[in-house]
Design a protein around this motif. Sequence first.
Motif, PDB file in Angstrom:
ATOM      1  N   VAL A 121       7.068  11.939  -2.950  1.00  0.00           N
ATOM      2  CA  VAL A 121       5.859  12.699  -3.272  1.00  0.00           C
ATOM      3  C   VAL A 121       5.020  12.933  -2.024  1.00  0.00           C
ATOM      4  N   THR A 122       5.077  12.007  -1.079  1.00  0.00           N
ATOM      5  CA  THR A 122       4.368  12.203   0.191  1.00  0.00           C
ATOM      6  C   THR A 122       4.977  13.355   0.972  1.00  0.00           C
ATOM      7  N   VAL A 123       6.291  13.454   0.971  1.00  0.00           N
ATOM      8  CA  VAL A 123       6.966  14.566   1.645  1.00  0.00           C
ATOM      9  C   VAL A 123       6.607  15.896   0.981  1.00  0.00           C
TER      10      VAL A 123
ATOM     11  N   GLY B 142       8.503   8.339  10.771  1.00  0.00           N
ATOM     12  CA  GLY B 142       8.310   7.157  11.614  1.00  0.00           C
ATOM     13  C   GLY B 142       6.843   6.830  11.814  1.00  0.00           C
ATOM     14  N   GLY B 143       6.041   7.867  12.033  1.00  0.00           N
ATOM     15  CA  GLY B 143       4.609   7.658  12.181  1.00  0.00           C
ATOM     16  C   GLY B 143       3.959   7.169  10.899  1.00  0.00           C
ATOM     17  N   TRP B 144       4.455   7.634   9.756  1.00  0.00           N
ATOM     18  CA  TRP B 144       3.917   7.159   8.479  1.00  0.00           C
ATOM     19  C   TRP B 144       4.072   5.646   8.347  1.00  0.00           C
ATOM     20  N   PHE B 145       5.274   5.152   8.640  1.00  0.00           N
ATOM     21  CA  PHE B 145       5.504   3.717   8.464  1.00  0.00           C
ATOM     22  C   PHE B 145       4.752   2.900   9.512  1.00  0.00           C
ATOM     23  N   THR B 146       4.656   3.416  10.731  1.00  0.00           N
ATOM     24  CA  THR B 146       3.862   2.721  11.742  1.00  0.00           C
ATOM     25  C   THR B 146       2.416   2.628  11.316  1.00  0.00           C
ATOM     26  N   GLU B 147       1.875   3.736  10.808  1.00  0.00           N
ATOM     27  CA  GLU B 147       0.478   3.753  10.379  1.00  0.00           C
ATOM     28  C   GLU B 147       0.258   2.896   9.140  1.00  0.00           C
TER      29      GLU B 147
ATOM     30  N   TYR C 199      -0.315  10.556   5.263  1.00  0.00           N
ATOM     31  CA  TYR C 199      -0.257   9.358   6.108  1.00  0.00           C
ATOM     32  C   TYR C 199       0.427   8.217   5.357  1.00  0.00           C
ATOM     33  N   GLY C 200       0.892   7.238   6.120  1.00  0.00           N
ATOM     34  CA  GLY C 200       1.613   6.130   5.515  1.00  0.00           C
ATOM     35  C   GLY C 200       0.790   5.319   4.542  1.00  0.00           C
TER      36      GLY C 200
ATOM     37  N   TYR D 158      -1.016   6.352   2.317  1.00  0.00           N
ATOM     38  CA  TYR D 158      -1.081   6.994   1.012  1.00  0.00           C
ATOM     39  C   TYR D 158      -0.005   6.496   0.056  1.00  0.00           C
ATOM     40  N   PHE D 159       1.173   6.082   0.557  1.00  0.00           N
ATOM     41  CA  PHE D 159       2.227   5.674  -0.372  1.00  0.00           C
ATOM     42  C   PHE D 159       2.304   4.159  -0.572  1.00  0.00           C
ATOM     43  N   LEU D 160       1.378   3.392  -0.001  1.00  0.00           N
ATOM     44  CA  LEU D 160       1.390   1.946  -0.211  1.00  0.00           C
ATOM     45  C   LEU D 160       1.174   1.547  -1.674  1.00  0.00           C
ATOM     46  N   PRO D 161       0.369   2.280  -2.479  1.00  0.00           N
ATOM     47  CA  PRO D 161       0.275   1.903  -3.898  1.00  0.00           C
ATOM     48  C   PRO D 161       1.612   1.956  -4.625  1.00  0.00           C
ATOM     49  N   GLY D 162       2.497   2.839  -4.194  1.00  0.00           N
ATOM     50  CA  GLY D 162       3.814   2.903  -4.809  1.00  0.00           C
ATOM     51  C   GLY D 162       4.748   1.834  -4.282  1.00  0.00           C
ATOM     52  N   LEU D 163       4.740   1.611  -2.963  1.00  0.00           N
ATOM     53  CA  LEU D 163       5.617   0.583  -2.394  1.00  0.00           C
ATOM     54  C   LEU D 163       5.263  -0.804  -2.905  1.00  0.00           C
ATOM     55  N   ALA D 164       4.025  -0.998  -3.355  1.00  0.00           N
ATOM     56  CA  ALA D 164       3.665  -2.271  -3.974  1.00  0.00           C
ATOM     57  C   ALA D 164       4.577  -2.559  -5.160  1.00  0.00           C
ATOM     58  N   GLY D 165       4.939  -1.522  -5.896  1.00  0.00           N
ATOM     59  CA  GLY D 165       5.820  -1.709  -7.037  1.00  0.00           C
ATOM     60  C   GLY D 165       7.197  -2.177  -6.643  1.00  0.00           C
ATOM     61  N   THR D 166       7.745  -1.638  -5.565  1.00  0.00           N
ATOM     62  CA  THR D 166       9.066  -2.079  -5.104  1.00  0.00           C
ATOM     63  C   THR D 166       9.052  -3.560  -4.769  1.00  0.00           C
ATOM     64  N   ALA D 167       8.028  -4.009  -4.053  1.00  0.00           N
ATOM     65  CA  ALA D 167       7.941  -5.420  -3.684  1.00  0.00           C
ATOM     66  C   ALA D 167       7.813  -6.318  -4.911  1.00  0.00           C
ATOM     67  N   VAL D 168       6.954  -5.933  -5.849  1.00  0.00           N
ATOM     68  CA  VAL D 168       6.734  -6.764  -7.036  1.00  0.00           C
ATOM     69  C   VAL D 168       7.975  -6.805  -7.912  1.00  0.00           C
ATOM     70  N   LEU D 169       8.638  -5.681  -8.106  1.00  0.00           N
ATOM     71  CA  LEU D 169       9.833  -5.655  -8.943  1.00  0.00           C
ATOM     72  C   LEU D 169      10.924  -6.579  -8.405  1.00  0.00           C
TER      73      LEU D 169
END
Length: 534
Positions: A386-388, A333-338, A403-404, A406-417
Amino acid sequence: MSGTSTARKWKTSPRRVWLLAFAAFGLLAAAWSLAMPADGTTDERQHLERAYGAVTGHLLAPRSVDPLVHRPGAAFAVPKSLLPPNALCVYFPNYRQDRSWVAKPASCQHPAPATRAKVRVVSWVGRYNPLYYLAVGSPLRFFPDMTGIVLSRLLAALLSAAFCATAAVVAVRSRRPLLLAAMLTVLTPTTIALSSTVNPNGVEITAALLLWVCLVDVVRPAYGGRSFAQPVLLALAGVSGAVVLTVRAMGPFWFALAVGGALAIAERSRIRELCRWRAARLVAAVWAVTGLLAVAWNVVSGNDQVTHTLIAVHPADHRISTLLRVIAVDRVGGWFTEAFALDVQAPWVPMLWAALSAAALIPLAMMRTRRVVVTALVVAAVSLGVTVLLEIKFLGTLGWSQYGRYFLPGLAGTAVLLAADPATHLPSALQRRVPRLFALGAAACQLWVLMVEMTRVQGGPTAPVNPFAGSWHPAVGSPTVLAVAGLGAAALVALVWTATAAETEPEPPALRTLAAGTPYHVSAPQVVAGAANP
């Protein structure tokens, strides 16, 4: 050509779109750059010391241990004028951390000495790849003080803004306003704040976003090939991919995830064509060399070696199931908030941003083929997974280290796809309103998080939100900072209005076929006007 047609062409010209997007993201990041005190954002002190060392020739400084948390790094001699002697008081007023964490307003910082006499410091990022620091740190060589810090921050902000603006041009010129809205799901206030500081994490996120946009359009040319020639997209992918590979130690992983995700949605025939295409082989060779050098730097510099720190955590129950439960309950939860609002208390911002993201991405997911949706979900799961894994791996050495952001470069792919394919099945009114709603919500969130952060550093974490009050203020004044941010927010709204006001062209039959889920094949010579034959 009629006057109306000329005006519409001018409105959606790549130059105007790029300038609007560059102004939007650049001004928002610049406001953060001006608003923060020395070491005002995440780990900036460490990165500033690394940047000064890099631009003064100390690319591989002697190993040492950071005295604050006993974390390995490298030692540098920096001018005393670079940072206040107690810069960390904004976060940690007690350096030995023997009491609870209590933040203070930036007025707690003592003035930095005017002398340029050197003092020895240890930065735990002191052996990170120096390329990023060489790109943004040059002002520190000539102005080793707050002036140089702000100038270096602005260089970092402009670099990230350039990546964002280029990705926006690709989306707007190919008549995909919903892709622009999806990109905004990744360009959160946290991303803008990181882009405004001397910290490679911001550039990593924005470069990864551009990499995903270009790769998906290259492997599926029907997605966006109408507006940009494939050699241009390949060149942009080459540059952004090289940046992702080098700026942080995790870069090769995020790069591999982007390439793997793009290939997963490509037709086999398209992959064979790309392998025969000389330009694609050249870009792949550049990536291979860059990646090998990046990995070699991490090995030689010792970035892959971590020793115990004073904040290591040693739970009594070391079972993986127990650690996973603790992470799921206390950390995720803190990861996504951050990831939405960095280190400020703005509880409604993550909720609003999540709602806007759902409004943009869920309808798009319902229109996609099963392969695209599964790939997008796998990319998201791998990014979080991978963050876990890293959290568990480094728990006994670095403590709670992930921290949250750190995984934004990967979540960018989900949004673009999910958003890359033109949304031909959605009503045109919805294609206009969703991005505009997102733009208004994003502008409000960006301004609010900045005001909350300004309140924190000016008046302390418990002060009521008022960016004009407090015992400390930026050198340019709080009204100036908010004016710059306001212009950036206005440019963001104008950008999305421009994208959604563009005349919608009739979709070619092949695009309608692809949107319906039927595989569509385009050969490289057909897509690439003027490109060399494979």
